[in-house]
Scaffold this motif. Structure first.
Motif, PDB file in Angstrom:
ATOM      1  N   PHE B 214      -4.570   4.064  18.492  1.00 53.89           N
ATOM      2  CA  PHE B 214      -4.199   4.022  17.073  1.00 53.89           C
ATOM      3  C   PHE B 214      -2.777   4.509  16.770  1.00 53.89           C
ATOM      4  O   PHE B 214      -2.322   4.394  15.639  1.00 53.89           O
ATOM      5  N   ASP B 215      -2.105   5.046  17.788  1.00 48.94           N
ATOM      6  CA  ASP B 215      -0.844   5.746  17.494  1.00 48.94           C
ATOM      7  C   ASP B 215       0.191   4.932  16.717  1.00 48.94           C
ATOM      8  O   ASP B 215       0.871   5.455  15.835  1.00 48.94           O
ATOM      9  N   LEU B 216       0.343   3.666  17.072  1.00 51.92           N
ATOM     10  CA  LEU B 216       1.408   2.868  16.442  1.00 51.92           C
ATOM     11  C   LEU B 216       0.972   2.197  15.139  1.00 51.92           C
ATOM     12  O   LEU B 216       1.797   1.590  14.449  1.00 51.92           O
ATOM     13  N   LEU B 217      -0.308   2.273  14.857  1.00 54.96           N
ATOM     14  CA  LEU B 217      -0.852   1.412  13.794  1.00 54.96           C
ATOM     15  C   LEU B 217      -0.222   1.627  12.416  1.00 54.96           C
ATOM     16  O   LEU B 217       0.171   0.662  11.748  1.00 54.96           O
ATOM     17  N   GLU B 218      -0.133   2.855  12.002  1.00 52.83           N
ATOM     18  CA  GLU B 218       0.370   3.122  10.652  1.00 52.83           C
ATOM     19  C   GLU B 218       1.778   2.546  10.484  1.00 52.83           C
ATOM     20  O   GLU B 218       2.089   1.897   9.480  1.00 52.83           O
ATOM     21  N   GLY B 219       2.608   2.747  11.495  1.00 52.44           N
ATOM     22  CA  GLY B 219       3.988   2.258  11.446  1.00 52.44           C
ATOM     23  C   GLY B 219       4.045   0.742  11.358  1.00 52.44           C
ATOM     24  O   GLY B 219       4.800   0.178  10.543  1.00 52.44           O
ATOM     25  N   LEU B 220       3.246   0.080  12.181  1.00 55.56           N
ATOM     26  CA  LEU B 220       3.238  -1.393  12.184  1.00 55.56           C
ATOM     27  C   LEU B 220       2.800  -1.937  10.826  1.00 55.56           C
ATOM     28  O   LEU B 220       3.413  -2.859  10.277  1.00 55.56           O
ATOM     29  N   VAL B 221       1.728  -1.350  10.324  1.00 56.27           N
ATOM     30  CA  VAL B 221       1.169  -1.832   9.050  1.00 56.27           C
ATOM     31  C   VAL B 221       2.201  -1.653   7.928  1.00 56.27           C
ATOM     32  O   VAL B 221       2.464  -2.593   7.150  1.00 56.27           O
ATOM     33  N   LYS B 222       2.808  -0.487   7.862  1.00 53.62           N
ATOM     34  CA  LYS B 222       3.778  -0.222   6.783  1.00 53.62           C
ATOM     35  C   LYS B 222       4.983  -1.155   6.908  1.00 53.62           C
ATOM     36  O   LYS B 222       5.486  -1.662   5.904  1.00 53.62           O
ATOM     37  N   GLN B 223       5.420  -1.386   8.134  1.00 48.67           N
ATOM     38  CA  GLN B 223       6.575  -2.266   8.375  1.00 48.67           C
ATOM     39  C   GLN B 223       6.274  -3.693   7.892  1.00 48.67           C
ATOM     40  O   GLN B 223       7.078  -4.305   7.181  1.00 48.67           O
ATOM     41  N   LEU B 224       5.106  -4.192   8.262  1.00 46.60           N
ATOM     42  CA  LEU B 224       4.768  -5.568   7.901  1.00 46.60           C
ATOM     43  C   LEU B 224       4.525  -5.714   6.396  1.00 46.60           C
ATOM     44  O   LEU B 224       5.016  -6.655   5.757  1.00 46.60           O
ATOM     45  N   VAL B 225       3.783  -4.782   5.837  1.00 47.26           N
ATOM     46  CA  VAL B 225       3.478  -4.870   4.399  1.00 47.26           C
ATOM     47  C   VAL B 225       4.768  -4.806   3.592  1.00 47.26           C
ATOM     48  O   VAL B 225       4.981  -5.603   2.662  1.00 47.26           O
ATOM     49  N   SER B 226       5.651  -3.921   3.975  1.00 45.32           N
ATOM     50  CA  SER B 226       6.915  -3.780   3.255  1.00 45.32           C
ATOM     51  C   SER B 226       7.751  -5.065   3.361  1.00 45.32           C
ATOM     52  O   SER B 226       8.346  -5.517   2.378  1.00 45.32           O
ATOM     53  N   ALA B 227       7.773  -5.669   4.553  1.00 46.94           N
ATOM     54  CA  ALA B 227       8.557  -6.892   4.754  1.00 46.94           C
ATOM     55  C   ALA B 227       8.031  -8.033   3.877  1.00 46.94           C
ATOM     56  O   ALA B 227       8.815  -8.787   3.279  1.00 46.94           O
TER      57      ALA B 227
END
Lengths: 223, 400
Positions: B214-227
């Motif tokens: 799960f470590d990278l998940l929050e970052g990936l999700v925020k990056q994609l949603v923001s884009a």
């Protein structure tokens, strides 16, 4: 004999209460994962209650075993409630009614368990059954049979049985009724209590949650 | 806060209750695809729950309290880890469960617990976080090759639009006909759509989630949603059921709030476009096709009728059904990131579906999931029963 039965009863009650308490503590501590959740409509809750009462999910999964399982659950509750009069000095009317129903429920309980065992052992050839499930089913069947024999063929003195039970719960142990079958029935009842599967408490919540999830899933990608 | 000894730290309260609610009835064994091909009861859903329950009891239960927390047998932990990662997470067990345990979500959380204990993931699954960090995708392929090998000429996504198309790693690198079909159908419907750049469109997080990393998940999700938010997106479309499931179910949890756009599967877009007449077909398909419901589309997010509506809209097409269809569908073997580790299981499971398609004399085996597409194609290789595999959008695009 009275002391031995009392020790078994207290040990089983202790295992039951402590076990339930510990599990409850485990439930409330388990909250480490982000979990989906949301409101559940009244209709969904009502459907979930129907699911629980009718064991609908079991019917969908295995309609062959469903009649046995449904009759077992209902008759088990009726037989349990029918025994309540042994624990009250002033027995309310509804307990008397349930006690009158109990013999029929007892027969239904035995028949349904026999059906489940035969279905699992013969029809499904034990392919999917667990030893735990079969042992529990067999123990409750034996409990039911001893109860039936006590009620119909080897009758115990009901007043003595009630006094003995009341004594157990008020910590004033007296002699059990003079009946060779009574101790066996009594011991089996407390063995079942000690090993009572806690799914009887948690499965209804899981079924209610599965209805909420179904409702949520329908709305996830649909307006 | 994750407690070191606890076996329930990664679980929600509901999941701890679910583990207790299992009646050990064994109905799940009848639907488990891994059971079908291995016959190994130790990897059955029931057994996994029973063993995990023992882990909890021995550390946090009455036994643990009375006799001190016992050290859990390492061999048993390793066996359990193998069993939990061998699962395809198809969720058929939960669908048939008489009490309704949500296994499709429980298994990733039990995997997470094993990852936390340093026992999982298994084999190539361990490489996923590194690949995602380095390349943005799970296949360790250059981001520059994400779209270029398959993206149809003449299709021009716009910079900003209400509709956005997310391709997904498996489609982009392993199921080209499928994602090419998506782009052609989107373009033919005439509504402008936008896409992120090849460097920007990173993994949705599903392979990390499903392997308990799960470590990278929050970052990936925020990056994609923001884009996507920056592009003014109102509807995000994707044809990968795993991505769609991740976006609709898990993204809000990792984002910490509701998504600012809706998620839709590609078949939903196509079905609506066909019904509204914005998508017109110039030709049909004369033949019998059999449609496979992907686990994460049918059981996962409840998209069941739209793929069928798309297929029925194709003139001349006769739609066949698998015996197990819709929410009861059989796994194709690709799920749960198990296909790269337990390849033989995956091929054997895929061949069970091929057998049925072949017996029903289907001309085409229709899929709507890139993981299914990739794995069933592998299962078809060298197999005596040959049925042509086609993605639903590939078929539809051929009729435009």
């Amino acid at each position: 004999m009275a002391i031995l039965l009392a020790i078994v009863a207290y040990a089983a009650l202790l295992v039951f209460y402590v076990g339930v308490t510990v599990r409850f503590l485990i439930y409330i501590r388990g909250d480490g994962s982000p979990a989906p959740g949301g409101k559940q409509s009244i209709s969904s809750i009502l459907l979930a209650i129907l699911d629980i009462f009718l064991l609908r999910r079991l019917f969908n999964a295995n309609p062959g075993i469903w009649p046995g399982s449904w009759v077992f659950h209902i008759s088990f509750i009726l037989v349990f409630l029918g025994h309540l009069r042994f624990f009250f000095y002033d027995v309310p009317r509804w307990m008397i009614v349930l006690a009158q129903i109990k013999p029929y429920a007892g027969v239904a309980l035995i028949a349904s368990l026999a059906y489940i065992l035969i279905y699992r052992l013969v029809w499904e050839r034990m392919k999917y059954s667990s030893i735990y499930n079969l042992m529990l089913t067999a123990t409750i069947l034996l409990l039911g049979l001893t109860g039936l024999f006590l009620a119909q063929y080897f009758r115990a003195d009901i007043t003595a049985a009630k006094n003995f039970m009341m004594g157990i719960f008020s910590f004033r142990i007296i002699a059990p009724p003079q009946n060779w079958l009574f101790p066996l029935h009594f011991l089996l009842a407390f063995v079942v209590l000690a090993f009572l599967p806690t799914h009887i408490f948690t499965a209804p919540f899981t079924t209610i949650e599965s209805r909420r999830r179904q409702e949520e899933t329908e709305g996830l990608l649909h307006d | 806060m994750i407690k070191k000894d606890s076996f329930t730290s990664c679980l929600s309260r509901q999941q701890v209750i679910e583990i207790d609610a299992c009646t050990q009835c064994g109905e799940c064994l009848k639907k488990c695809p891994v059971q079908d091909v291995t016959g190994d009861a130790s990897v059955s859903p029931r057994e996994k729950i029973r063993i995990f329950r023992e882990f909890i009891k021995s550390t946090q239960g009455l036994k643990g309290m009375l006799f001190g927390r016992r050290r859990v047998n390492q061999e048993l932990l390793e066996e359990f880890t193998k069993a939990i990662f061998e699962c395809t997470t198809c969720g058929a067990c939960g669908e048939v469960c008489p009490v309704g345990i949500y296994t499709q979500r429980l298994w990733p959380m039990l995997r997470r617990e094993m990852v936390r204990r340093g026992l999982g993931p298994i084999g190539p699954q361990k490489l996923i976080p590194g690949f995602v960090k380095e390349t943005g995708n799970v296949y360790d392929k250059p981001a520059s090759e994400r779209f270029s090998p398959w993206f149809p000429e003449g299709v021009e996504p716009v910079a900003k639009a209400k509709i956005a198309y997310y391709v997904g790693c498996t489609g982009a690198y392993e199921a080209h006909p499928m994602v090419r079909g998506d782009a052609l159908v989107l373009a033919a419907a005439g509504e402008p759509f936008t896409m992120l750049g090849a460097e920007e469109e990173v993994c949705c997080g599903f392979p990390l989630f499903i392997t308990g990393q799960f470590d990278l998940l929050e970052g990936l999700v925020k990056q994609l949603v923001s884009a996507y938010q920056d592009k003014g997106v109102e509807t995000l479309i994707c044809s990968c059921p795993c991505c769609v499931n991740m976006m609709a179910r898990e993204w809000p949890l990792f984002l910490g709030k509701e998504l600012p756009f809706r998620i839709r599967h590609m078949t939903q877009f196509a079905s609506r476009a066909l019904a509204e007449g914005t998508l017109k077909l110039k030709s049909g398909f004369n033949g019998k096709v059999i449609y496979h419901d992907p686990c994460y589309l049918s059981r996962g997010v409840g998209v069941i009728e739209e793929p069928r509506e798309v297929l029925r809209a194709i003139p001349g097409l006769k739609l066949l059904e698998f015996d197990r269809n819709r929410r009861d569908s059989r796994c194709c073997g690709a799920g749960g990131a198990a296909r790269k580790v337990f390849h033989e299981n995956a091929v054997a499971i895929g061949r069970l579906a091929i057998d049925e398609a072949w017996e029903k004399n289907a001309d085409r085996f229709i899929l709507s999931c890139p993981a299914c597409y990739s794995k069933v194609n592998e299962a078809m290789e060298g197999y005596e029963k040959q049925v042509r595999i086609t993605d639903i959008m590939e078929l539809l695009a051929g009729c435009l």
